[in-house]
Scaffold this active site. Structure first.
Site, PDB file in Angstrom:
ATOM      1  N   ARG A  62     -12.282   6.874  -1.843  1.00 51.39           N
ATOM      2  CA  ARG A  62     -11.323   6.040  -1.142  1.00 51.39           C
ATOM      3  C   ARG A  62     -11.706   4.582  -1.382  1.00 51.39           C
ATOM      4  NH1 ARG A  62      -7.332   7.531   1.976  1.00 51.39           N
ATOM      5  NH2 ARG A  62      -6.493   5.777   3.131  1.00 51.39           N
ATOM      6  N   CYS A  90       0.803  -1.217   0.000  1.00 52.57           N
ATOM      7  CA  CYS A  90       0.000   0.000   0.000  1.00 52.57           C
ATOM      8  C   CYS A  90       0.845   1.281   0.000  1.00 52.57           C
ATOM      9  CB  CYS A  90      -1.002  -0.039   1.148  1.00 52.57           C
ATOM     10  SG  CYS A  90      -2.411   1.028   0.832  1.00 52.57           S
ATOM     11  N   HIS A 122      -3.675  -5.588   2.305  1.00 52.96           N
ATOM     12  CA  HIS A 122      -3.288  -5.667   3.715  1.00 52.96           C
ATOM     13  C   HIS A 122      -3.834  -6.976   4.266  1.00 52.96           C
ATOM     14  CE1 HIS A 122      -1.931  -1.550   4.484  1.00 52.96           C
ATOM     15  NE2 HIS A 122      -2.872  -1.136   3.678  1.00 52.96           N
TER      16      HIS A 122
HETATM   17  N1  GLN Z   1      -1.709   6.997   2.189  1.00 54.85           N
HETATM   18  C1  GLN Z   1      -1.906   6.118   1.076  1.00 54.85           C
HETATM   19  C2  GLN Z   1      -3.272   6.280   0.416  1.00 54.85           C
HETATM   20  O1  GLN Z   1      -4.233   6.641   1.067  1.00 54.85           O
HETATM   21  C3  GLN Z   1      -1.661   4.667   1.491  1.00 54.85           C
HETATM   22  C4  GLN Z   1      -2.705   4.136   2.453  1.00 54.85           C
HETATM   23  C5  GLN Z   1      -2.330   2.813   3.082  1.00 54.85           C
HETATM   24  O2  GLN Z   1      -1.169   2.445   3.163  1.00 54.85           O
HETATM   25  N2  GLN Z   1      -3.317   2.094   3.592  1.00 54.85           N
HETATM   26  O3  GLN Z   1      -3.409   6.035  -0.765  1.00 54.85           O
END
Ligand code: GLN
Length: 237
Positions: free
Chosen positions: A127, A94, A191
């Protein structure tokens, strides 16, 4: 660092560690030790110099601020670049995946990444949060990917990176492809921690870093049950 053991570095657990990223280190170390491979693990914080001679480097997910800071420190340190040039394997999750690319966005600003994967990341209109599933590149010979994703970024692959998987549930890079790989670098939005749900990826990293063609099978009853449950949950969404 000894030279006989398999050396695994977890990059900056003080900055990048969401959704149990430490599990990836534990699972790799366990699966190596269970095959009789001596293993040493190192958790390298952002105020420490990055070792350059380890075999596998892990980097986790994180929020925008720590992600930008981690990229700056890794660029200044240069150790990960040297390690990759010497043939180290990498699993980047990520935020860690995004920062291995050329650039990414954090808190509205474009940030330079390490440029070790031919990808760039920008922001999506929504998101991406929820179960993620995909069919992994057949050249890697792995069962379907399962994970949990939570990211605002969207990722675009250049000619020198191949998608890790074709998305069958969730968003990944852009709703079509998920993650990227090139050489011995694997990046994913999964994840979970990723290796608890995908032990075959742990074994791929171990094969890459030991040169073994195959590894003795392990009892994966519990991992298989978790995979089955999560793959079904993703289908039900
Ligand atoms: N900050 C990054 C995004 O929002 C990665 C998020 C994460 O590692 N879960 O895209």
């Amino acid at each position: 660092m000894s030279t006989e053991s398999l050396r695994i570095v977890w990059i900056y657990p003080d900055l990048l560690s969401t959704y149990g990223d430490r599990g990836n280190l534990l699972i790799l170390a366990h699966r190596a030790a269970a095959r009789g491979i001596p293993v040493e693990t190192y958790e390298v914080r952002s105020d420490q110099q990055m070792p350059t001679s380890a075999d596998i480097y892990l980097i986790g997910g994180g929020e925008d601020g720590p992600q930008a800071l981690a990229a700056q420190r890794l660029l200044t340190d240069g150790g990960v670049h040297r390690a990759v040039n010497q043939g180290a394997a990498v699993l980047a999750i990520c935020a860690g995946y995004q920062l291995f690319g050329h650039s990414f966005f954090a808190k509205g600003a474009k940030c330079s990444g390490l440029g070790l994967l031919d990808i760039t990341s920008d922001r999506g209109v929504t998101r991406a949060v929820g179960e993620l599933r995909g069919d992994i590149d057949t050249r890697l010979g792995l069962p379907p990917l399962t994970g949990f994703e939570n990211h605002g970024g969207r990722t675009h692959l250049g000619a020198h990176a191949a998608p890790l998987a074709r998305v069958t549930a969730g968003v990944g890079n852009d709703g079509q492809t998920e993650g990227a790989w090139a050489g011995k670098i694997l990046g994913t939005y999964s994840h979970g921690p990723a290796l608890a749900r995908n032990p075959a990826i742990a074994d791929l990293l171990l094969r890459w870093s030991t040169g073994a063609d195959r590894l003795a099978p392990l009892d994966d009853t519990w991992a298989d049950r978790l995979r089955q449950e999560r793959l079904e949950a993703a289908s039900a969404v």
